[in-house]
Design an enzyme around this catalytic site. Structure first.
Site, PDB file in Angstrom:
ATOM      1  N   SER A 142      63.337 -54.872  15.697  1.00  0.00           N
ATOM      2  CA  SER A 142      62.641 -53.670  16.156  1.00  0.00           C
ATOM      3  C   SER A 142      63.648 -52.768  16.848  1.00  0.00           C
ATOM      4  O   SER A 142      64.705 -53.229  17.295  1.00  0.00           O
ATOM      5  CB  SER A 142      61.528 -54.059  17.148  1.00  0.00           C
ATOM      6  OG  SER A 142      61.041 -52.925  17.839  1.00  0.00           O
ATOM      7  N   TYR A 155      58.581 -58.898  24.272  1.00  0.00           N
ATOM      8  CA  TYR A 155      58.818 -58.420  22.908  1.00  0.00           C
ATOM      9  C   TYR A 155      60.238 -57.892  22.756  1.00  0.00           C
ATOM     10  O   TYR A 155      60.939 -58.235  21.793  1.00  0.00           O
ATOM     11  CB  TYR A 155      57.801 -57.336  22.568  1.00  0.00           C
ATOM     12  CG  TYR A 155      57.952 -56.754  21.178  1.00  0.00           C
ATOM     13  CD1 TYR A 155      57.494 -57.435  20.063  1.00  0.00           C
ATOM     14  CD2 TYR A 155      58.544 -55.501  20.996  1.00  0.00           C
ATOM     15  CE1 TYR A 155      57.622 -56.890  18.790  1.00  0.00           C
ATOM     16  CE2 TYR A 155      58.672 -54.942  19.735  1.00  0.00           C
ATOM     17  CZ  TYR A 155      58.212 -55.649  18.627  1.00  0.00           C
ATOM     18  OH  TYR A 155      58.346 -55.100  17.368  1.00  0.00           O
TER      19      TYR A 155
END
Length: 253
Positions: A142, A155
């Site tokens: 990401s 995350y």
């Protein structure tokens, strides 16, 4: 070396493929000739997705389970005799800053987002190596793995770990012509993004704001990410390994 995106004769496994980005990745690879095994923990959605793709099949796979990974790869060996492409796509993105993140949540995020990639790469490499034809592993990271966000503490950490692990695997497997690259999406319109936008109290307004904030004028679509993965899976990228492919409409700029 192939001069197009053909995946004819190749076998691919995609995790988290029942919906969203994973489903689009599987679909694009099937369109280009790969025999695709979709895996997930949502069998109804997964089977429905596989039924729309030529030559595709579905298999339940809890990506945090070492035993299930071993069974999945052994089944691939028995049924197809090879594995050419592995896409570690499964992941979760709970919104919580460092003080809101308890140890159970931290461990769950690391298990699904990082340990699954470790297990997938480690378990798949022997079968990928057996054919002698090389292969391609694509790990979904990401932009938060490059530019962490305060509300996404666990995350962000997990996706940074995927970035580093990808490079280690790339170096380890290069001698067998097995490439390993990471893809770093920005905001993509999936259920995960809708859930994050809903935290603002007005999902539509939040998505509109995200569109306006992106240099190219919109959030991503699953197809935007799938096309990048297709390139990395194909022989067009045969001299590409350890790459961080950022697909974000310029948002990290």
């Amino acid at each position: 070396m192939a001069d197009d995106l053909s995946l004819e004769g190749k076998v691919a496994l995609v995790t988290g493929a029942a919906q969203g980005i994973g489903r689009e990745i599987a679909s694009r690879m099937a369109q280009h000739g790969a025999r695709v095994i979709l895996t997930d923990v949502e069998p109804e959605l997964g089977k429905e997705a596989a039924a729309t793709m030529k030559g595709a099949s579905y298999r339940d796979l809890d990506v945090t389970s070492e035993t299930q990974w071993e069974k999945a790869i052994e089944t691939l060996r028995d049924e197809h005799g090879r594995l050419d492409i592995l896409v570690n796509n499964a992941g979760i993105s709970p919104a919580a800053n460092i003080e809101q993140t308890d140890l159970d949540l931290w461990r769950r995020v690391q298990a699904i987002n990082v340990e699954s990639v470790f297990l997938g790469c480690r378990t798949a490499l022997p079968l990928m190596r057996e054919s002698g034809d090389g292969g391609s592993i694509v790990n979904l990271s990401s932009i938060q793995g490059l530019r962490p966000a305060a509300p996404l503490a666990a995350y962000s950490a997990s996706k940074a770990a995927v970035r580093a692990l990808t490079k280690s695997v790339a170096l380890h497997a290069a001698g067998d012509r097995i490439r390993c690259n990471s893809v770093h999406p920005g905001g993509v319109h999936t259920r995960m993004l809708d859930d994050f936008a809903a935290l603002t109290g007005d999902t539509d307004a939040a998505i509109t704001q995200m569109n306006a904030a992106n240099p190219l004028g919109r959030v991503g679509q699953p197809l935007d990410i799938a096309n990048g993965v297709l390139y990395l899976a194909s022989d067009l990228s045969v001299w590409v390994t350890g790459l961080e492919l950022v697909i974000d409409g310029g948002s990290t700029l």
